[in-house]
Each structure stands twice: as C-alpha cells, then as structure tokens.
Design a protein around this motif. Structure first.
Motif, mmCIF file in Angstrom:
data_model
loop_
_atom_site.group_PDB
_atom_site.id
_atom_site.type_symbol
_atom_site.label_atom_id
_atom_site.label_comp_id
_atom_site.label_asym_id
_atom_site.label_seq_id
_atom_site.Cartn_x
_atom_site.Cartn_y
_atom_site.Cartn_z
ATOM 1 N N ALA A 289 -8.504 4.368 -2.247
ATOM 2 C CA ALA A 289 -8.557 4.760 -3.524
ATOM 3 C C ALA A 289 -7.268 5.264 -4.113
ATOM 4 O O ALA A 289 -6.424 5.949 -3.398
ATOM 5 N N ALA A 290 -7.017 4.565 -5.592
ATOM 6 C CA ALA A 290 -5.771 4.773 -6.247
ATOM 7 C C ALA A 290 -5.997 5.640 -7.385
ATOM 8 O O ALA A 290 -7.182 5.411 -8.162
ATOM 9 N N SER A 291 -5.041 6.572 -7.575
ATOM 10 C CA SER A 291 -5.222 7.393 -8.897
ATOM 11 C C SER A 291 -4.314 6.835 -9.941
ATOM 12 O O SER A 291 -3.237 5.930 -9.544
ATOM 13 N N GLY A 292 -4.583 6.820 -10.998
ATOM 14 C CA GLY A 292 -3.867 6.277 -12.101
ATOM 15 C C GLY A 292 -4.379 4.805 -12.514
ATOM 16 O O GLY A 292 -5.422 4.586 -12.205
ATOM 17 N N ARG A 293 -3.511 4.101 -12.868
ATOM 18 C CA ARG A 293 -3.738 2.735 -13.424
ATOM 19 C C ARG A 293 -4.294 1.699 -12.477
ATOM 20 O O ARG A 293 -4.032 1.842 -11.213
ATOM 21 N N THR A 294 -4.828 0.656 -12.765
ATOM 22 C CA THR A 294 -5.190 -0.213 -12.155
ATOM 23 C C THR A 294 -3.807 -1.255 -11.630
ATOM 24 O O THR A 294 -3.050 -1.684 -12.543
ATOM 25 N N LEU A 295 -4.042 -1.493 -10.366
ATOM 26 C CA LEU A 295 -2.781 -2.207 -9.847
ATOM 27 C C LEU A 295 -3.137 -3.288 -9.011
ATOM 28 O O LEU A 295 -4.086 -3.222 -8.507
ATOM 29 N N THR A 296 -2.258 -4.406 -8.715
ATOM 30 C CA THR A 296 -2.166 -5.181 -7.586
ATOM 31 C C THR A 296 -2.344 -4.478 -6.383
ATOM 32 O O THR A 296 -1.237 -3.582 -6.147
ATOM 33 N N MET A 297 -3.216 -4.578 -5.389
ATOM 34 C CA MET A 297 -3.320 -3.871 -4.056
ATOM 35 C C MET A 297 -3.171 -4.661 -3.036
ATOM 36 O O MET A 297 -3.954 -5.799 -3.048
ATOM 37 N N ALA A 298 -2.809 -4.160 -1.873
ATOM 38 C CA ALA A 298 -2.620 -5.071 -0.777
ATOM 39 C C ALA A 298 -2.683 -4.245 0.552
ATOM 40 O O ALA A 298 -2.713 -2.922 0.532
ATOM 41 N N TRP A 299 -3.026 -4.942 1.797
ATOM 42 C CA TRP A 299 -3.115 -4.187 2.788
ATOM 43 C C TRP A 299 -2.122 -4.742 3.697
ATOM 44 O O TRP A 299 -1.819 -6.047 3.785
ATOM 45 N N PHE A 300 -1.032 -4.027 4.472
ATOM 46 C CA PHE A 300 -0.209 -4.324 5.584
ATOM 47 C C PHE A 300 -0.762 -3.647 6.829
ATOM 48 O O PHE A 300 -1.814 -2.573 6.621
ATOM 49 N N ARG A 301 -0.111 -4.050 7.980
ATOM 50 C CA ARG A 301 -0.300 -3.416 8.917
ATOM 51 C C ARG A 301 0.748 -3.381 9.962
ATOM 52 O O ARG A 301 1.560 -4.194 10.038
ATOM 53 N N GLN A 302 0.704 -2.356 10.746
ATOM 54 C CA GLN A 302 1.967 -2.332 11.876
ATOM 55 C C GLN A 302 1.590 -1.873 13.064
ATOM 56 O O GLN A 302 0.913 -0.605 13.512
ATOM 57 N N ALA A 303 1.677 -2.848 14.206
ATOM 58 C CA ALA A 303 1.499 -2.492 15.611
ATOM 59 C C ALA A 303 2.439 -1.949 16.194
ATOM 60 O O ALA A 303 3.839 -2.046 15.739
ATOM 61 N N PRO A 304 2.426 -1.115 17.365
ATOM 62 C CA PRO A 304 3.379 -0.575 17.958
ATOM 63 C C PRO A 304 4.639 -1.553 18.418
ATOM 64 O O PRO A 304 4.305 -2.510 19.059
ATOM 65 N N GLY A 305 5.800 -1.292 18.072
ATOM 66 C CA GLY A 305 6.768 -2.037 18.559
ATOM 67 C C GLY A 305 7.121 -3.381 17.578
ATOM 68 O O GLY A 305 8.035 -4.024 17.914
ATOM 69 N N LYS A 306 6.363 -3.320 16.606
ATOM 70 C CA LYS A 306 6.355 -4.487 15.754
ATOM 71 C C LYS A 306 6.658 -4.262 14.326
ATOM 72 O O LYS A 306 6.507 -3.019 14.113
ATOM 73 N N GLU A 307 7.156 -5.003 13.443
ATOM 74 C CA GLU A 307 7.342 -5.027 12.235
ATOM 75 C C GLU A 307 6.175 -4.911 11.198
ATOM 76 O O GLU A 307 5.056 -5.296 11.842
ATOM 77 N N ARG A 308 6.174 -4.134 10.278
ATOM 78 C CA ARG A 308 4.960 -4.131 9.104
ATOM 79 C C ARG A 308 4.729 -5.538 8.642
ATOM 80 O O ARG A 308 5.677 -6.435 8.452
ATOM 81 N N GLU A 309 3.554 -5.860 8.885
ATOM 82 C CA GLU A 309 3.115 -7.233 8.461
ATOM 83 C C GLU A 309 2.004 -7.302 7.232
ATOM 84 O O GLU A 309 1.240 -6.735 7.214
ATOM 85 N N PHE A 310 2.210 -8.491 6.535
ATOM 86 C CA PHE A 310 1.090 -8.415 5.409
ATOM 87 C C PHE A 310 -0.209 -9.160 5.913
ATOM 88 O O PHE A 310 -0.345 -9.855 6.923
ATOM 89 N N VAL A 311 -1.358 -8.372 5.193
ATOM 90 C CA VAL A 311 -2.528 -8.721 5.835
ATOM 91 C C VAL A 311 -3.231 -9.451 4.542
ATOM 92 O O VAL A 311 -3.907 -10.586 4.898
ATOM 93 N N ALA A 312 -3.395 -8.898 3.458
ATOM 94 C CA ALA A 312 -4.128 -9.319 2.386
ATOM 95 C C ALA A 312 -3.830 -8.704 1.097
ATOM 96 O O ALA A 312 -3.418 -7.226 1.094
#
Length: 121
Positions: free
Chosen positions: A23-46
């Motif tokens: 849930a975002a406060s404020g204006r409508t924005l482009t929103m995405a999901w990223f994930r980060q597994a242990p020992g790995k870099e953050r990666e794009f999901v959707a």
C-alpha cells in the motif's frame, strides 16, 4: 513523501501460493517488486506502470507470478504460485515517479521495508 507498506509474506511449502500486498501513500506511481535472497544481489521480479498499461516480469517468475494493482486503494499485489525454494527471499515493493515500467532498481525513488518469503521443500 511516499511511504510503502508491505504485507503478506510468510512460510509456504513448495508448490504453494502467497499473495503480497503493498500500500502506497500519496500519488499513484509505477510500482514494482524486487527480491533479495541471502548472499545475492537484489533482483527485479515484476512491474506495473502507474496506469496499469504496461507489465513486465522476470523470466524466473513468468507464468507463476502475477502483478496487479488497485488504484482506488493505491495498492499493488503480487500473486505468487507454484513457489519453489529458489523463490525464498526478502521481497521489496518499490515505486517511482514516472510512467515507464522500469526493471532496474536505480529508477525507483521509494522502497518498502521488505517482507520475508520462505519456501520449504
């Protein structure tokens, strides 16, 4: 200032499903999901553009995850199914000012605190 509040993470067995919410406060924005597994870099999901007109998925989740949004609530969802151990990570919601459905983390201005998803095999 935009604030993002995530929910819905947890422990699930392989093959199961979970739905994350952001849930975002404020204006409508482009929103995405990223994930980060242990020992790995953050990666794009959707990602879902602010008007819902553009959606992209990482190859690793295509066909299993679905991103959607409810602009009236300024909320984006990530429905995850057929989960496997490789999906175990902290999942972050991100938002950006702009209409482009960017997949690189440096385009995003705002980040949630993250929610843990653990898939047991």
């Amino acid at each position: 200032q935009v604030q993002l509040v995530e929910s819905g993470g947890g422990l699930v067995q392989a093959g199961g499903s979970l739905r994350l919410s952001c849930a975002a406060s404020g204006r409508t924005l482009t929103m995405a999901w990223f994930r980060q597994a242990p020992g790995k870099e953050r990666e794009f999901v959707a990602v879902n553009s602010w008007d819902g007109g553009s959606t992209h998925y990482a190859d690793a989740v295509k066909g299993r995850f679905t991103i959607s949004r409810e602009n009236a609530k300024n909320t984006v969802y990530l429905q995850m199914s057929s989960l496997n151990a490789e999906d175990t990570a902290v999942y972050f919601c991100a938002a950006r000012v702009g209409s482009g459905a960017a997949t690189e983390s440096y385009y995003y201005n705002y980040w949630g605190q993250g929610t843990q998803v653990t898939v047991s095999s």
